[in-house]
Design an enzyme around this catalytic site. Structure first.
Site, PDB file in Angstrom:
ATOM      1  N   HIS A  41      -0.176   0.612   9.349  1.00  7.53           N
ATOM      2  CA  HIS A  41      -1.038   1.008   8.356  1.00  7.53           C
ATOM      3  C   HIS A  41      -2.341   1.716   9.132  1.00  7.53           C
ATOM      4  O   HIS A  41      -3.479   1.667   8.795  1.00  7.53           O
ATOM      5  CB  HIS A  41      -1.899  -0.289   7.841  1.00  7.53           C
ATOM      6  CG  HIS A  41      -0.974  -1.000   6.908  1.00  7.53           C
ATOM      7  ND1 HIS A  41      -0.109  -1.981   7.241  1.00  7.53           N
ATOM      8  CD2 HIS A  41      -0.783  -0.902   5.483  1.00  7.53           C
ATOM      9  CE1 HIS A  41       0.768  -2.355   6.453  1.00  7.53           C
ATOM     10  NE2 HIS A  41       0.146  -1.945   5.103  1.00  7.53           N
ATOM     11  N   GLY A  46       0.743  -1.252   0.104  1.00  2.07           N
ATOM     12  CA  GLY A  46      -0.008  -0.001   0.121  1.00  2.07           C
ATOM     13  C   GLY A  46       0.959   1.408  -0.005  1.00  2.07           C
ATOM     14  O   GLY A  46       1.973   0.973   0.486  1.00  2.07           O
ATOM     15  N   SER A  47       0.195   2.363  -0.718  1.00  4.46           N
ATOM     16  CA  SER A  47       1.056   3.715  -0.381  1.00  4.46           C
ATOM     17  C   SER A  47       0.887   4.388   0.732  1.00  4.46           C
ATOM     18  O   SER A  47       0.027   3.525   2.004  1.00  4.46           O
ATOM     19  CB  SER A  47       0.537   4.547  -1.524  1.00  4.46           C
ATOM     20  OG  SER A  47       0.876   4.274  -2.762  1.00  4.46           O
ATOM     21  N   LYS A  49       5.788  -7.873   2.408  1.00  2.00           N
ATOM     22  CA  LYS A  49       5.570  -7.823   3.998  1.00  2.00           C
ATOM     23  C   LYS A  49       4.191  -8.540   4.164  1.00  2.00           C
ATOM     24  O   LYS A  49       3.368  -8.767   3.358  1.00  2.00           O
ATOM     25  CB  LYS A  49       5.152  -6.175   3.949  1.00  2.00           C
ATOM     26  CG  LYS A  49       6.324  -5.084   3.605  1.00  2.00           C
ATOM     27  CD  LYS A  49       6.282  -3.705   4.146  1.00  2.00           C
ATOM     28  CE  LYS A  49       5.095  -3.061   3.599  1.00  2.00           C
ATOM     29  NZ  LYS A  49       4.904  -3.005   2.215  1.00  2.00           N
ATOM     30  N   HIS A 101       3.680   4.776   2.981  1.00  2.00           N
ATOM     31  CA  HIS A 101       4.645   4.509   3.906  1.00  2.00           C
ATOM     32  C   HIS A 101       5.865   5.079   3.111  1.00  2.00           C
ATOM     33  O   HIS A 101       7.104   4.627   3.505  1.00  2.00           O
ATOM     34  CB  HIS A 101       4.961   3.085   3.700  1.00  2.00           C
ATOM     35  CG  HIS A 101       3.811   2.273   3.969  1.00  2.00           C
ATOM     36  ND1 HIS A 101       3.086   2.342   5.252  1.00  2.00           N
ATOM     37  CD2 HIS A 101       2.839   1.273   3.392  1.00  2.00           C
ATOM     38  CE1 HIS A 101       2.074   1.524   5.359  1.00  2.00           C
ATOM     39  NE2 HIS A 101       1.847   0.864   4.370  1.00  2.00           N
TER      40      HIS A 101
END
Ligand SMILES: Nc1ncnc2c1ncn2[C@@H]1O[C@H](COP(=O)(O)OP(=O)(O)O)[C@@H](O)[C@H]1O
Ligand SMILES: Nc1ncnc2c1ncn2[C@@H]1O[C@H](COP(=O)(O)OP(=O)(O)O)[C@@H](O)[C@H]1O
Ligand SMILES: [Mg+2]
Ligand SMILES: [Mg+2]
Ligand SMILES: [Mg+2]
Ligand SMILES: [Mg+2]
Lengths: 335, 211, 335, 211
Positions: A223, A58-59, A109, A61
């Site tokens: 997250h 996911g974006s 991950k 990070h």
């Protein structure tokens, strides 16, 4: 919620547009502005004779993962929506683009979404005759009973896996050897994080969890998910112990061991505070007779603007130390 | 009364509308025990499904399976996260067993069972782990038990069971998916994926045209 | 206020302790734990045959300045209390430590406090027979009528001055030449910043200014001081224009010019948002026929955990471009 | 009644106490139009002054100037910011003209004038620019005008004028120091340095022992 963006739906695209413009000589961003599946590769494409490295997730990070594309680290990165795993139709072309004929290592991950989407993507890439090995990073010791959960999460230790596996690929190791080095890092790296304040996902518009003014959340992931438990706000020295203790215990490092110590910021914590934590952690390790031979301090695996930090310890041997020191030229790590 | 490709298309249109309505609620459920994106993920995916179906004219001999396959690949490539591959695989497996123009009650039961199998094959969750399986499993079971009824009755039984199953996730402690990281703290909140499953199946009933 | 620190009075010392531990091979921090005046030098001390470079200012702007000590940039940095200029008794020994016989350039950000304290320190250093030249960085175009104020402030453009003057010193320029290069950068660099949310100074405990949920502060400095005016919260594209417009106008860059574009984070803004702004600014410059030849995006001159960003434009010529590209090896900039 | 080194030492002890009390108020003034550190800066500096004086036993023949010089160098090396060098220079210049055991009223006037000159020499501010000069200038003027009075009366006149001068900075638009960046928005707030000057001079009066 105040954020420097135009439209939550376009934020990832807009950010990647800026990233592409800022690092034009280094990376290429594919599929911008709806042109197709979005993924990031090195500017020059796959490097002949080298095993390819792909990661993604996911974006939110940043700089993970796109900031680690370049010489000595990743060949491609696949950004999903904010905190949402990318889809197979993005991952598969990234794997194909990273392949120079010696196969590709996928660094995943450990989140159900990441694992499932990479699984499918790898199958599709293999169907296109790309040889793929997968490693799953799961360094987060906050997840205690991993048999009763989806397993430990992959968090900040991912940087160490990507850097060191990248160096192994750069020195010419074959796919099995690169995967073995990555596994060795995974076996020797542990992380634990804390949030002082939650982050706000752009299209949600309110903080991912609610935290009182005098509480902190221990054992968070990256997250914006709530952590394992809450404790009252405490001085840095105490928080450092709360994070370092389980990391050291789980890893079993002690007198005579040599480690890399990584204090990672979650995005909204000033560097000066990260150094306070680093100083405390360094001293605690020294007290136990552990030698801190390498260090990293900064915002590398973030949760948007979350206030907080994580502590990562990687047990080093000569090989890992050399591979860590090997040159790297990416947007976010450079030496 | 059998179900055809037109039903499958209506189902998707109504599902997209219902999920758009529920977007914030689902995201709020996910904010409590996950990462606050489930509603957003599904809304993005089902809007893409509707766009895709609209852009794909229905041939006269369109099968239910053909529609569901389009749904599967679209969800797979637009939802992301855990629910993307899970719903994607569910529709893909359902498509395999519905490659015909008309579904009778046994075929509807097969559709639901295939979907469930797809989800468990990918996600390895079983009932009680506080996932969408807690809605799909009772749905498939209830459908099988309603095999004497019409297609509408089979679907309605499944939807009711899914709704009850979703509600029943509230007290559970999650052991799969993102909510599992919360341990005991996941109890007291409904699982977002189970709730979205209930919504999806309710629209499958609503999409059946009264005879 | 939740911060990762133990005691506001010790926060700068604790942070520098961690900084020293994390970068032991690179820097040395003097005067920790009350041992004396606090300043930071290169690990090896002054470099024989090279003009020395010293900068300093209040803490809270990390990585500025200590993060820029090392090969190709600063020889010493002097951190004051948070947002408070350091004192002459810190600055003078730093200047002396940076001197290898060819003199020292002091790089001062234009704030009354910094200017006055450096003035005194330079006098004292000169009394000890160190040859010192001083340049004052004043890149902040938010200060409009600089004759009616203490003059323009020195903000993010300081990074460009330190990097490029550092490269000139590294190539062997004498003191006058290094100072001339620094002045050339100062003449060609402009900055403008915005805050979305204020920061909190540790021993104050509440935000430096109050900002409504739908307001942003335009033309802020880097000390948590309020800006020039407030406007309603706006999309990134609009904010980018608000910042870039006066920078470009003041600098007078236009078609045919080549520039370095620097989007700086104030500490609490995620990298992904900085790239959104970068992308917009890059496109606006391209529209005007300006070539963006170099770029920098990240948190380099911060205001603790302030949420916000600044845009800096440096007009380049061949010399400045080469000096920017020259190798640098510091904690925060490395290539 | 003349003032001696013991007065100067008492002055500093009382100033440190008063500035510690006013720390948060001064910082709040600075938060409004500056960078929220003025109270913290002075508190740090004057605590160091007291510590330094305590650690430095007074010789029998101690001059006022010797005390003020110690004050000057301590402020210079502990306050930082703009006010550190300004107050430091003020005390340094004041020390130069008070290098004797006893100050009569003309010497007190000279002390204040030297301090003012030190501040303007460094900071180049004139009256009306919303700085500490707006307290020091009227203080020096009032002292000079009170030259017929006792040392206590001279100081009291100065302190009253400084207080009025500080209050008078409220409507001003700053053109020097950090507050100048605010432009028109600096109006409506008292200048922190002018206020700390008023506090400092009030304690100079309080430190005079009644005859
Ligand atoms: N292993 C699994 N098996 C079945 N369902 C799962 C599994 N893991 C997660 N889920 C479902 O997915 C839902 C979350 O979906 P979503 O929020 O879209 O993805 P993510 O968790 O990646 O953010 C959960 O509520 C749960 O119902
Ligand atoms: N040029 C100047 N001349 C006289 N006084 C000044 C000048 N600049 C600033 N000051 C005084 O200094 C005060 C601020 O001191 P302080 O907050 O300690 O330092 P800084 O502004 O560096 O944070 C102002 O309120 C003002 O009275
Ligand atoms: Mg997600
Ligand atoms: Mg989710
Ligand atoms: Mg200050
Ligand atoms: Mg101040």
């Amino acid at each position: 919620m105040k954020k420097l963006l135009d439209n939550p739906d376009q934020a990832v695209d807009d950010s990647l547009t800026g990233f592409a413009a800022a690092h034009a000589g280094l990376v290429e961003v594919h599929g911008l502005h709806g042109a197709g599946p979005v993924y990031v590769t090195r500017a020059g494409g796959a490097v002949a004779g080298k095993v390819g490295l792909v990661s993604g997730g996911g974006s939110g990070h940043e700089p993970l993962h796109a900031g680690f594309v370049g010489d000595g680290m990743l060949d491609a990165a696949v950004p999903g929506a904010v905190f949402t795993s990318p889809t197979p139709d993005q991952i598969t072309p990234a794997i194909q683009a990273a392949d120079a004929g010696r196969g590709v290592l996928a660094i995943v991950k450990n989140y159900t979404g990441d694992v499932l989407n990479f699984e499918t993507a790898v199958e599709l890439a293999e169907a296109e005759d790309v040889q793929v090995a997968t490693v799953v990073v799961n360094d987060d010791v906050a997840v205690e009973d991993s048999t009763w959960t989806a397993g430990r999460r992959g968090v900040a230790g991912t940087v160490m896996v990507e850097k060191i596996a990248g160096a192994a690929a750069a020195r010419g190791d074959d796919l099995a050897a690169v995967a073995a080095v990555a596994q060795k890092v995974i076996a020797n790296v542990r992380t634990m994080g804390v949030a002082l304040a939650a982050c706000t996902v752009p299209h949600v518009g309110k903080p991912s969890f609610d935290l009182a003014d005098d509480e902190i959340e221990i054992g968070i992931g990256i997250h914006g998910e709530p952590g394992r438990h809450r404790v009252p706000m405490a001085p840095a020295a105490q928080i450092t112990e709360l994070l370092l203790e389980p990391v050291v215990a789980d890893l079993g490092v002690g007198a005579g061991d040599t480690v890399l110590l990584f204090v990672n910021g979650m995005g909204g914590t000033p560097l000066s505070e990260l150094y306070v934590v680093y100083g405390r952690a360094h001293a605690l390790l020294a007290q136990r007779g552990v030698t801190v031979a390498r260090s990293l301090v900064g915002n590398y695996v973030t949760s948007l603007e979350m206030q907080g930090a994580s502590i990562t310890v990687l047990r080093l041997d000569d090989e890992l130390e050399q591979l860590w020191d090997a040159p790297v030229r990416t947007a976010a790590l450079h030496w | 009364m059998t179900l055809d490709a037109a039903w499958a298309r209506r189902w998707m249109t109504q599902a997209a509308a219902a999920l758009a309505d529920a977007k914030d609620d689902l995201t709020e459920l996910d904010r409590q025990i996950g990462d606050a994106d489930h509603g957003v993920n599904l809304d993005r995916g089902f809007r893409a499904v509707v766009a895709k179906l609209e852009a794909t004219p229905a041939p006269d001999d369109e099968t239910v399976g053909a529609v569901l396959k389009l749904v599967a690949t679209t969800l797979m490539s637009t939802v992301g996260g855990a629910s993307g591959p899970l719903y994607g695989t569910a529709f893909l497996r359902a498509a395999r067993v519905t490659d015909r123009a008309h579904l009778d009650p046994p075929a509807v039961i097969a559709l639901l069972e295939a979907a469930l199998e797809g989800i468990t094959a990918r996600g390895h969750a079983t009932v009680g782990e506080k996932t969408m399986v807690d809605a799909w499993q009772p749905a498939a079971d209830a459908a099988a038990a309603a095999d004497e009824g019409t297609t509408r009755e089979v679907l309605a039984a499944a939807a009711r069971a899914a709704d009850a199953g979703a509600t029943a996730t509230i007290p559970l402690v999650a052991t799969k998916g993102r909510a599992s990281y919360l341990g005991e703290r996941s109890a007291g909140h409904e699982d977002p994926g189970a709730r979205s499953t209930a919504i999806l199946l309710a629209t499958a009933v609503a999409a059946v045209e009264e005879p």
